[in-house]
Write a protein that holds these residues in place. Structure first.
Motif, PDB file in Angstrom:
ATOM      1  N   ARG A  58       0.845  -1.208   0.000  1.00  0.00           N
ATOM      2  CA  ARG A  58       0.000   0.000   0.000  1.00  0.00           C
ATOM      3  C   ARG A  58       0.875   1.251   0.000  1.00  0.00           C
ATOM      4  N   GLN A  59       1.951   1.191   0.758  1.00  0.00           N
ATOM      5  CA  GLN A  59       2.830   2.347   0.882  1.00  0.00           C
ATOM      6  C   GLN A  59       3.508   2.673  -0.448  1.00  0.00           C
ATOM      7  N   GLN A  60       3.780   1.664  -1.234  1.00  0.00           N
ATOM      8  CA  GLN A  60       4.426   1.895  -2.524  1.00  0.00           C
ATOM      9  C   GLN A  60       3.570   2.772  -3.430  1.00  0.00           C
ATOM     10  N   THR A  61       2.245   2.597  -3.361  1.00  0.00           N
ATOM     11  CA  THR A  61       1.341   3.423  -4.167  1.00  0.00           C
ATOM     12  C   THR A  61       1.486   4.892  -3.786  1.00  0.00           C
ATOM     13  N   LEU A  62       1.539   5.159  -2.486  1.00  0.00           N
ATOM     14  CA  LEU A  62       1.702   6.536  -2.014  1.00  0.00           C
ATOM     15  C   LEU A  62       3.082   7.086  -2.374  1.00  0.00           C
ATOM     16  N   TRP A  63       4.066   6.224  -2.340  1.00  0.00           N
ATOM     17  CA  TRP A  63       5.426   6.655  -2.648  1.00  0.00           C
ATOM     18  C   TRP A  63       5.562   7.058  -4.121  1.00  0.00           C
ATOM     19  N   LYS A  64       4.872   6.338  -5.002  1.00  0.00           N
ATOM     20  CA  LYS A  64       4.932   6.698  -6.420  1.00  0.00           C
ATOM     21  C   LYS A  64       4.350   8.087  -6.649  1.00  0.00           C
ATOM     22  N   VAL A  65       3.263   8.396  -5.967  1.00  0.00           N
ATOM     23  CA  VAL A  65       2.688   9.733  -6.080  1.00  0.00           C
ATOM     24  C   VAL A  65       3.661  10.778  -5.544  1.00  0.00           C
ATOM     25  N   THR A  66       4.282  10.471  -4.398  1.00  0.00           N
ATOM     26  CA  THR A  66       5.224  11.399  -3.781  1.00  0.00           C
ATOM     27  C   THR A  66       6.429  11.640  -4.680  1.00  0.00           C
ATOM     28  N   GLU A  67       6.937  10.574  -5.303  1.00  0.00           N
ATOM     29  CA  GLU A  67       8.078  10.724  -6.223  1.00  0.00           C
ATOM     30  C   GLU A  67       7.703  11.583  -7.432  1.00  0.00           C
ATOM     31  N   ALA A  68       6.518  11.353  -7.984  1.00  0.00           N
ATOM     32  CA  ALA A  68       6.098  12.137  -9.146  1.00  0.00           C
ATOM     33  C   ALA A  68       5.965  13.614  -8.775  1.00  0.00           C
ATOM     34  N   ASN A  69       5.385  13.870  -7.611  1.00  0.00           N
ATOM     35  CA  ASN A  69       5.270  15.252  -7.158  1.00  0.00           C
ATOM     36  C   ASN A  69       6.641  15.867  -6.910  1.00  0.00           C
ATOM     37  N   ALA A  70       7.573  15.068  -6.382  1.00  0.00           N
ATOM     38  CA  ALA A  70       8.928  15.573  -6.123  1.00  0.00           C
ATOM     39  C   ALA A  70       9.584  16.040  -7.411  1.00  0.00           C
ATOM     40  N   SER A  71       9.304  15.342  -8.493  1.00  0.00           N
ATOM     41  CA  SER A  71       9.864  15.757  -9.776  1.00  0.00           C
ATOM     42  C   SER A  71       9.328  17.122 -10.178  1.00  0.00           C
ATOM     43  N   ASP A  72       8.025  17.330  -9.987  1.00  0.00           N
ATOM     44  CA  ASP A  72       7.439  18.639 -10.305  1.00  0.00           C
ATOM     45  C   ASP A  72       7.997  19.727  -9.386  1.00  0.00           C
ATOM     46  N   LEU A  73       8.199  19.400  -8.118  1.00  0.00           N
ATOM     47  CA  LEU A  73       8.721  20.382  -7.169  1.00  0.00           C
ATOM     48  C   LEU A  73      10.142  20.785  -7.534  1.00  0.00           C
ATOM     49  N   ARG A  74      10.937  19.824  -7.979  1.00  0.00           N
ATOM     50  CA  ARG A  74      12.307  20.160  -8.401  1.00  0.00           C
ATOM     51  C   ARG A  74      12.280  21.102  -9.598  1.00  0.00           C
ATOM     52  N   ALA A  75      11.336  20.880 -10.496  1.00  0.00           N
ATOM     53  CA  ALA A  75      11.225  21.766 -11.661  1.00  0.00           C
ATOM     54  C   ALA A  75      10.814  23.178 -11.233  1.00  0.00           C
ATOM     55  N   ILE A  76       9.926  23.262 -10.253  1.00  0.00           N
ATOM     56  CA  ILE A  76       9.499  24.574  -9.753  1.00  0.00           C
ATOM     57  C   ILE A  76      10.676  25.333  -9.158  1.00  0.00           C
ATOM     58  N   LEU A  77      11.532  24.595  -8.416  1.00  0.00           N
ATOM     59  CA  LEU A  77      12.647  25.223  -7.723  1.00  0.00           C
ATOM     60  C   LEU A  77      13.904  25.317  -8.585  1.00  0.00           C
ATOM     61  N   GLY A  78      13.834  24.727  -9.774  1.00  0.00           N
ATOM     62  CA  GLY A  78      14.995  24.785 -10.661  1.00  0.00           C
ATOM     63  C   GLY A  78      16.178  24.001 -10.146  1.00  0.00           C
ATOM     64  N   SER A  79      15.859  22.884  -9.472  1.00  0.00           N
ATOM     65  CA  SER A  79      16.969  22.075  -8.933  1.00  0.00           C
ATOM     66  C   SER A  79      16.758  20.606  -9.254  1.00  0.00           C
TER      67      SER A  79
END
Length: 777
Positions: free
Chosen positions: A756-777
């Motif tokens: 179950r946790q893996q499903t949440l982690w995939k969402v978190t990883e995808a969001n992390a990619s967007d956050l890195r793009a927002i911050l330019g890092s």
């Protein structure tokens, strides 16, 4: 930022059910059939209910067929939660009756429409020739069967239908069909009308109540006095008190006349009642009373009720409408509390300073002054007031808390501003809620392994976000907002945003670095709401300004989207609480090689009325059964996230002789919190983070659902069976079965948690990619 990220494409569950459906909280109502002839009796009944049970206010369903508008207005004036339902009078024309032409006989059947109500779990019917004389809590706690008092003259087999306590299993089409069949056949005592039909259908199968809950007048023949323990007095027979009464019953009728009051006398009598007065009743009766009299003490009570329900501006308006003498400290203190809650700080300070002159209110007034000073960043002034509060009352908890906060030495930031992210969160005090203590650090882990001040600039959500704070934030790389259920109106109220971050629109508009709302929750309880338009306006601006707006469950997403215009809905996305993926975030994490043979039990008591309703006694009894049964397999311990959580251990010992070891998690640091939950076999928890934190470290959970957010989380991980309502009729048995099932198949359940946790982690990883793009890092 891409608009087709995996996080945003994640399918949402079905629309979120109502809060009471999620928590299982019982909906309780009173009900009566009322017509113009019996209106005087019903008005006396409503007054008697309020005066004898001033802490009780449930819906009151008025079944009627011909009430005039003026009569309805009089009824509404006496109860704030009247629900009008017109009966289907023609439906009963097909019933066989003893006297078809007697309109009173025809109307006697109309109360049976109560069985056609579907929105309640428990309904208490009261005849309109009754008055309530004492506490009805025992009836409100009933959970099973159809309960009534046996008839006075006919023994235990037949009930008197003047009072019925009806549970949901009787509020069905099938039961209504049984009533109709008997009514149309005439196979019942025709002269007993509705009561005859019920007795024919039930044939003695009802829960028997003590006679004091339907004490019929005929028991008092010969002018006997009404027994002291009578809860409900029933004026059966042809002669009603409002019609002149009947010889031989003057003492009973005197009791009825106690409730034949004008509105002014009734309001005054209610406000003079001792003990806790229900918020809805207090506001409903107190507001016209204050308007009529200008009474300061009544205004204080009404204002305090408004504050308790989060209606802070209403509290200000109430106390501002009366003249408060300088030496009336308590009203000044309550007005000061209300004013500070709507961010009228200078006015609040003046009121609270007046309140400090009275020894019995000084400590509280000083604590509020300390709080205001702290909110404004003035620790010196905060410490001065907190110390003054403790000098008046050394045991005053709030003064001690503010003294500790004001005296705390802020950590020195290590990094340079241009390398840091600003972080708005609720930073919990020492001995504060363990879950809230863990949250800020865990949010930061979602942005990288460095959670220290080298990379982060802390902004306490509850401190006023002024121009200086704005300047400091705009010097950073970006602003992260996250760390708990910040969308809640009452933990630290303010008038600038009406949610937990004390930010005015002007300052919010002035932020020119990327804003990232990360895993915030909408935390309103079942029965609690955001009444102010200010919250909606602040929320809309926040969403518009945010480069990333992630909420921690789909239930919160649905609630927030409902407050936003359509064009902003797509900006609201799913970001699981980072505590639910701690195994993936904590540097160097390894699952425990060995678990202790324990089960941890957590119960929460903040806003207990909203959590338990009338069912706390039931909850405690069922938990006692579960603890005994689970304890036969595995040791059960109490995990206290806050000091108040220890109450479950005290109550179990006092009421049932059960002793549980208490683990003071409020004293733990973050690593110790995670370690404790990782090394137990199962956590049974009522707090949101007594479910999310153990889940995040790989431990099976069962949630005791008293708040919608628990059900939201379980829906997101597609495991609703890992939750049970605190109101569940068979809570003890259900909890025992599920707990032992998990313990017996522990390895498989742990594996399921990881999956179950893996499903949440995939969402978190995808969001992390967007956050890195927002911050330019």
């Amino acid at each position: 930022m891409t608009t087709t990220s995996p996080a945003r494409a994640t399918a949402s569950p079905a629309p979120v059910p109502s809060s009471d459906a999620l928590t299982g909280k019982r909906r309780v109502a009173f009900a009566s059939f009322v017509d113009e002839n019996y209106l005087p009796g019903f008005l006396a009944l409503l007054r008697s209910l309020a005066l004898s049970n001033p802490g009780v206010c449930e819906d009151f369903v008025v079944l009627h067929d011909d009430l005039r508008p003026g009569s309805i207005a009089r009824i509404r004036a006496l109860h704030p939660r009247i629900v009008l339902r017109r009966v289907n009078a023609e439906h009963y024309d097909a019933y066989q009756k003893g006297d078809q032409d007697n309109y009173l006989v025809r109307k006697a059947y109309f109360i049976l429409d109560v069985f056609r109500l579907r929105e309640y779990d428990t309904i208490i019917t009261l005849d309109t020739d009754m008055v309530v004389l004492s506490d009805l809590r025992e009836l409100l706690r009933l959970r099973e069967g159809l309960a009534a008092v046996p008839q006075f003259f006919y023994g235990q087999h037949k009930l008197n239908s003047g009072l019925l306590v009806i549970q949901r299993e009787y509020l069905t089409d099938a039961f209504c069909a049984r009533l109709d069949a008997v009514g149309r056949s005439g196979d019942y005592e025709l002269d007993k009308h509705d009561q005859g039909i019920l007795n024919a259908v039930l044939d003695g199968d009802f829960v028997r109540l003590d006679a004091r809950y339907n004490f019929v007048k005929r028991r008092l023949s010969g002018d006997l006095p009404v027994p002291e323990d009578t809860a409900i007095l029933h004026f059966t027979g042809r002669h009603k008190p409002w019609q002149g009464g009947e010889a031989g019953y003057s003492r009973a009728e005197d009791r009825w006349r106690e409730f034949e009051l004008s509105d002014a006398d009734f309001h005054a009598a209610f406000l003079a009642r001792p003990g806790t007065l229900h918020h809805d009743l207090l506001v409903h009766y107190g507001t016209p009373h204050v308007r009529r009299t200008g009474d300061v003490e009544s205004a204080r009570k009404v204002a305090a009720a408004h504050i308790a329900s989060g209606d802070y501006q209403d509290a200000v308006d109430m106390l501002s409408s009366v003249h408060i003498p300088l030496d009336e400290a308590w009203p000044h203190e309550v007005l000061g509390h209300a004013l500070m809650s709507v961010s009228r700080y200078e006015e609040a300070k003046a009121q609270l300073l007046l309140a400090t002159a009275a020894p019995n209110r000084a400590a509280t007034a000083h604590a509020r002054l300390a709080q205001m000073a702290w909110v404004h960043g003035d620790n010196t002034e905060a410490l001065r007031h907190a110390t003054a509060g403790m000098s008046v009352d050394p045991t005053h908890r709030a003064s001690r808390l503010w003294a500790q906060r004001a005296a705390a030495v802020p950590a020195q930031e290590q990094g340079s501003a241009e390398e840091q992210l600003a972080h708005v969160a609720f930073y919990m005090d020492r001995q504060g809620n363990a879950g809230d203590k863990l949250l800020p650090e865990t949010v930061r882990l979602g942005f990288g392994t460095d959670t220290t001040s080298r990379r982060w600039h802390s902004v306490h959500a509850h401190r006023l976000f002024d121009r200086a704070a704005l300047k400091r934030v705009n010097e950073r790389r970006g602003l992260v907002i996250g760390g708990g259920g910040l969308f809640i109106p009452d933990t630290m109220p303010n008038g600038n945003s009406a949610w937990q971050w004390n930010v005015a629109d002007e300052q919010l508009r002035g932020i020119d670095v990327p804003i990232m709302v990360y895993a915030v929750g909408f935390n309103a309880f079942d029965g609690q709401s955001y009444r102010a338009g200010r919250f909606r306006e602040s929320l809309r601006l926040l969403v518009e300004k945010s480069a990333f707006f992630g909420l921690r469950n789909h239930g919160s997403i649905a609630k927030v989207r409902a407050m936003l215009p359509d064009h902003l809905h797509d900006k609201v996305r799913f970001q699981p609480c980072p505590t639910t993926v701690s195994r993936q975030l904590v540097p160097g994490w390894s699952d425990p090689a060995h678990r202790e043979d324990t089960v941890l039990l957590n119960a929460a008591y903040d806003r207990a009325g909203l959590r338990f309703g009338h069912d706390y006694g039931h909850f405690l009894a069922e938990i006692a059964k579960a603890v005994r049964n689970i304890g036969a397999h595995t040791e059960v311990r109490c995990a206290a996230h806050s000091l108040d959580d220890e109450r479950i251990a005290f109550d179990l010992r006092r009421e049932y002789g059960i002793s549980l070891p208490v683990i003071p998690m409020y004293d733990f640091d973050n690593d110790a919190i995670r370690d404790l939950y990782a090394k137990t076999r199962l956590v049974i928890g009522m707090r949101g983070h007594a479910g999310m934190i153990p889940f995040g470290v790989g431990t099976p959970i069962i949630s005791l659902i008293s708040h919608p957010k628990m059900a939201y989380f379980l829906a997101d991980i597609e495991r609703p069976e890992w939750g049970v309502s605190v109101h569940d009729r068979n809570l003890g048995a259900v909890l025992t079965e599920r707990a032992i099932g998990i313990l017996d198949s522990h390895a498989a359940t742990v594996a399921d948690v990881h999956e179950r946790q893996q499903t949440l982690w995939k969402v978190t990883e995808a969001n992390a990619s967007d956050l890195r793009a927002i911050l330019g890092s």
